[in-house]
Design an enzyme around this catalytic site. Structure first.
Site, mmCIF file in Angstrom:
data_model
loop_
_atom_site.group_PDB
_atom_site.id
_atom_site.type_symbol
_atom_site.label_atom_id
_atom_site.label_comp_id
_atom_site.label_asym_id
_atom_site.label_seq_id
_atom_site.Cartn_x
_atom_site.Cartn_y
_atom_site.Cartn_z
ATOM 1 N N GLY A 69 0.820 -1.206 0.000
ATOM 2 C CA GLY A 69 0.000 0.000 0.000
ATOM 3 C C GLY A 69 0.857 1.260 0.000
ATOM 4 C CB SER A 70 4.043 2.126 1.667
ATOM 5 O OG SER A 70 3.592 1.831 2.962
ATOM 6 C CD GLN A 177 -6.225 -0.305 8.248
ATOM 7 O OE1 GLN A 177 -6.996 -1.207 8.577
ATOM 8 N NE2 GLN A 177 -4.923 -0.390 8.491
ATOM 9 C CG HIS A 199 -0.402 -6.712 4.740
ATOM 10 N ND1 HIS A 199 -0.311 -6.350 6.052
ATOM 11 C CD2 HIS A 199 -0.047 -5.613 4.032
ATOM 12 C CE1 HIS A 199 0.116 -5.093 6.147
ATOM 13 N NE2 HIS A 199 0.278 -4.623 4.927
ATOM 14 C CB CYS A 323 8.746 3.691 17.213
ATOM 15 S SG CYS A 323 10.344 3.646 18.010
HETATM 16 N N1 PLP Z 1 -2.446 3.230 4.419
HETATM 17 C C1 PLP Z 1 -3.040 2.844 5.551
HETATM 18 C C2 PLP Z 1 -4.280 3.550 5.985
HETATM 19 C C3 PLP Z 1 -2.506 1.806 6.314
HETATM 20 O O1 PLP Z 1 -3.098 1.433 7.449
HETATM 21 C C4 PLP Z 1 -1.319 1.181 5.867
HETATM 22 C C5 PLP Z 1 -0.681 0.111 6.681
HETATM 23 O O2 PLP Z 1 -0.861 0.015 7.855
HETATM 24 C C6 PLP Z 1 -0.749 1.608 4.663
HETATM 25 C C7 PLP Z 1 -1.335 2.632 3.972
HETATM 26 C C8 PLP Z 1 0.495 0.962 4.141
HETATM 27 O O3 PLP Z 1 0.211 -0.317 3.626
HETATM 28 P P1 PLP Z 1 1.410 -1.375 3.460
HETATM 29 O O4 PLP Z 1 1.664 -1.945 4.802
HETATM 30 O O5 PLP Z 1 0.849 -2.393 2.505
HETATM 31 O O6 PLP Z 1 2.550 -0.627 2.891
#
Ligand code: PLP
Length: 378
Positions: A69-70, A177, A199, A323
């Protein structure tokens, strides 16, 4: 172990894992190879693409697979910025976005772009009228998350997208989410770009899913081979993508019942804990919220200490802190909702998933109460 940190990641579904295995062991060919062994992998990826297209109500060629997602958020934001730079250099987002969105925006700021970070109300809600007020002639993108990962608040995304489109501006949403947890119909939401991550809905780690509306051709973030129609280089993670497709298909099937179950678990936890500790504060919107996320703040309590006490009892939760260089910073999301730093520091997030059961609630409540009473000597 009681695992109630499903917003961080979920346990892979066993059917999903079983469906992936042949693509790790037998059909391990490179999906870009033109011989038939490689084409088996290619076909499996196209099946997964169709599964996402169907689940999200879009065309399959509008779905692109990435690593997480990032990556999806970074690509959507930086890609639109690059694509539209001759039109303008202003982006609107919110103060409560995931760090992958905030950091993509900060990178652009360092390159001379302007970014407006919209405030939220005490429930973590962005006001559509604030979005409209922030629009400038040079605005090229609005990126507002669909549902928040810390407090679960669901944004009025369709209202925001409708307003923004009247101004001819693109809309991206981080739906990491939301996808797999609440119905997500992209046509109905009227967004141009969307990010999801396998995931978070019982799929494998390492697969991001990005929707880009037909006609929007972003420059690749990772240029390499011609994978993903030249939009994302890198040998395809066939097994992961197959698993992601199976996970979204299964989630769609299970979603109505699962959401009801998660609501029951959340409501039971909240009422039980309120009986024991009436001073507890529930964060986020009370109605427009994800069914499985419960963010609780305890006055006079250190969230980190509470997490460690719960860990001693094999209960996995998150805190409301991040953190940062070895230091714990209070969550930017909680602070944006206006809660004091002390309360933000005394926050834990409990996030339920489909494998949680009602009989896990009492041990969680007991462990929180014991830790709270110990820390407050009462
Ligand atoms: N955006 C949101 C709202 C998330 O909660 C997360 C992960 O916790 C991400 C993006 C990033 O996703 P990923 O862990 O697949 O990089």
């Amino acid at each position: 172990m009681i695992y109630v940190d499903n917003a961080a990641t979920t346990k892979i579904d066993s059917d999903v894992l079983a469906g992936m295995m042949p693509y790790l062991r037998e059909n391990y060919g490179n999906a870009s190879s033109i011989y038939s062994f490689g084409q088996k992998a290619h076909k499996a990826i196209e099946v997964a693409r169709n599964q996402f297209a169907e689940a999200l109500n879009v065309q399959s060629n509008e779905i692109i697979f990435a690593s997480c997602g990032s990556e999806g958020n970074t690509w959507a934001i930086q890609g639109v910025a690059q694509l539209m730079q001759s039109k303008g250099q202003h982006i609107i987002t919110s103060a409560i976005e995931h760090h992958s969105v905030l950091n993509a925006c900060r990178t652009l700021q360092a390159q001379g772009y302007n970014v407006t970070y919209l405030p939220v109300d005490c429930y973590g809600m962005v006001a559509p009228k604030d979005v409209e007020k922030a629009i400038r002639p040079e605005t090229i993108l609005i990126s507002i998350m669909y549902a928040n990962n810390e407090i679960g608040t669901i944004q009025p995304l369709k209202d925001i997208a409708d307003i923004v489109h009247n101004h001819g501006i693109l809309v991206h949403t981080d739906a990491v989410q939301a996808v797999g947890h609440i119905p997500v119909d992209i046509k109905d939401l009227n967004v141009d770009l969307l990010t999801a991550s396998a995931h978070k809905f019982h799929g494998p780690k390492g697969v991001g899913i990005i929707y880009t509306k037909n006609g929007i051709v972003l420059p690749p973030l990772i240029s390499g081979g011609h994978q993903e129609g030249g939009r994302r280089g890198g040998t395809e993670n066939t097994a992961g993508i197959v698993g992601a497709g199976l996970a979204i298909q299964k989630s769609m099937h299970e979603l109505p019942n699962m959401a009801d179950n998660l609501r029951v678990l959340s409501a039971h936890l909240i009422s039980r804990i309120r009986e024991e500790l009436p001073i507890i504060k529930l964060n986020g919107h009370h109605v427009q919220r994800l069914p499985g996320i419960v963010s609780l703040s305890l006055p006079n309590m250190d969230g980190e200490a509470l997490l460690l006490q719960l860990d001693l009892k094999d209960i996995c939760v998150s805190t409301g802190s991040a953190c940062n260089s070895g230091q714990l910073d209070p969550s930017h999301v909680l602070l944006a909702t206006g809660i004091p730093i002390e309360l933000a520091n005394g926050t834990i997030r409990i996030s339920f998933g489909k494998y949680n059961t009602l009989d896990e609630i009492n041990p969680i409540v007991d462990a929180i109460c014991t830790a709270y009473k110990k820390s407050n000597r009462c």
